[in-house]
Motif scaffolding. Structure first.
Motif, PDB file in Angstrom:
ATOM      1  N   CYS A 111      63.966 125.435  51.668  1.00  0.00           N
ATOM      2  CA  CYS A 111      64.748 124.558  52.527  1.00  0.00           C
ATOM      3  C   CYS A 111      65.787 123.806  51.677  1.00  0.00           C
ATOM      4  O   CYS A 111      65.448 123.266  50.626  1.00  0.00           O
ATOM      5  CB  CYS A 111      63.835 123.560  53.224  1.00  0.00           C
ATOM      6  N   CYS A 116      62.782 117.472  52.566  1.00  0.00           N
ATOM      7  CA  CYS A 116      61.862 118.244  53.399  1.00  0.00           C
ATOM      8  C   CYS A 116      60.477 118.283  52.752  1.00  0.00           C
ATOM      9  O   CYS A 116      60.360 118.339  51.527  1.00  0.00           O
ATOM     10  CB  CYS A 116      62.399 119.661  53.568  1.00  0.00           C
ATOM     11  N   THR A 118      58.542 120.593  52.487  1.00  0.00           N
ATOM     12  CA  THR A 118      58.325 121.825  51.716  1.00  0.00           C
ATOM     13  C   THR A 118      58.874 121.711  50.301  1.00  0.00           C
ATOM     14  O   THR A 118      58.608 122.554  49.451  1.00  0.00           O
ATOM     15  CB  THR A 118      58.972 123.047  52.407  1.00  0.00           C
ATOM     16  N   CYS A 137      64.737 125.308  59.678  1.00  0.00           N
ATOM     17  CA  CYS A 137      63.479 124.890  59.081  1.00  0.00           C
ATOM     18  C   CYS A 137      62.553 124.362  60.168  1.00  0.00           C
ATOM     19  O   CYS A 137      62.933 123.499  60.968  1.00  0.00           O
ATOM     20  CB  CYS A 137      63.722 123.811  58.033  1.00  0.00           C
ATOM     21  N   CYS A 140      61.857 120.310  59.101  1.00  0.00           N
ATOM     22  CA  CYS A 140      62.865 119.236  59.162  1.00  0.00           C
ATOM     23  C   CYS A 140      64.077 119.625  59.999  1.00  0.00           C
ATOM     24  O   CYS A 140      65.013 118.847  60.135  1.00  0.00           O
ATOM     25  CB  CYS A 140      63.301 118.850  57.755  1.00  0.00           C
TER      26      CYS A 140
HETATM   27 ZN   LIG Z   1      63.077 121.682  55.759  1.00  0.00          ZN
END
Ligand SMILES: [Zn+2]
Length: 154
Positions: A111, A116, A118, A137, A140
């Motif tokens: 991402c 985020c 992740t 994503c 987010c």
């Molecule tokens: Zn994201």
């Protein structure tokens, strides 16, 4: 050169993957998806702007000794929606797959949003929903439209 000549030529690897009908100019992105930069020692052939009856011009990627995972096919479908993937075993086409964009790609893209979850060092696999003009994503909602290959996790 006819399409048939081309197919004869590409069938000459012993075991591996032939990715045909790649949009002209996308062959290097295909190699990026496969994580191939030459350092792994794979035998790779790339045809760029090969004449094609159906596409005008196309790219072809042949990789010896390597088959593609489902996840790699998913990302491939985003940049080369018309591609066909031929798995070659002992010089014969063992499987021929017309790829289709998935609803989601998991784990293969990162991402671009630094905040985020992740990207927070958590054990969370990235997940993107495929939308009409890119991917979004699932955590987010950041959208990646162009240069998807810049965000490959591989
Ligand atoms: Zn994201």
């Amino acid at each position: 050169m006819t399409e048939k000549d081309t197919e004869l030529r590409v069938s000459k690897i012993r075991d591996g993957t032939v990715i045909d009908h790649v949009s002209a100019g996308e062959a290097l992105h295909v190699l990026a998806i496969l994580g191939i930069d030459g350092s792994g020692g794979e035998s790779v052939s790339v045809g760029m702007n090969v004449p094609s009856e159906t596409m005008g011009h196309k790219d072809i990627v042949k990789v010896e000794g390597r088959e593609m995972s489902e996840a790699e096919l998913d990302v491939l479908s985003l940049i080369a929606p018309d591609a066909t993937v031929n798995i070659v075993r002992d010089y014969e086409v063992a499987e021929k797959t017309q790829i289709e964009p998935p609803e989601q790609v998991t784990g293969l893209l990162t991402c671009p949003n630094r905040h985020c979850i992740t990207n927070a060092g958590e054990p969370v696999a990235t997940r993107f929903d495929v939308i009409d003009d890119g991917v979004r994503c699932a955590y987010c909602e950041t959208i990646v439209r162009e240069d998807i290959t810049d965000h490959l996790a591989v």
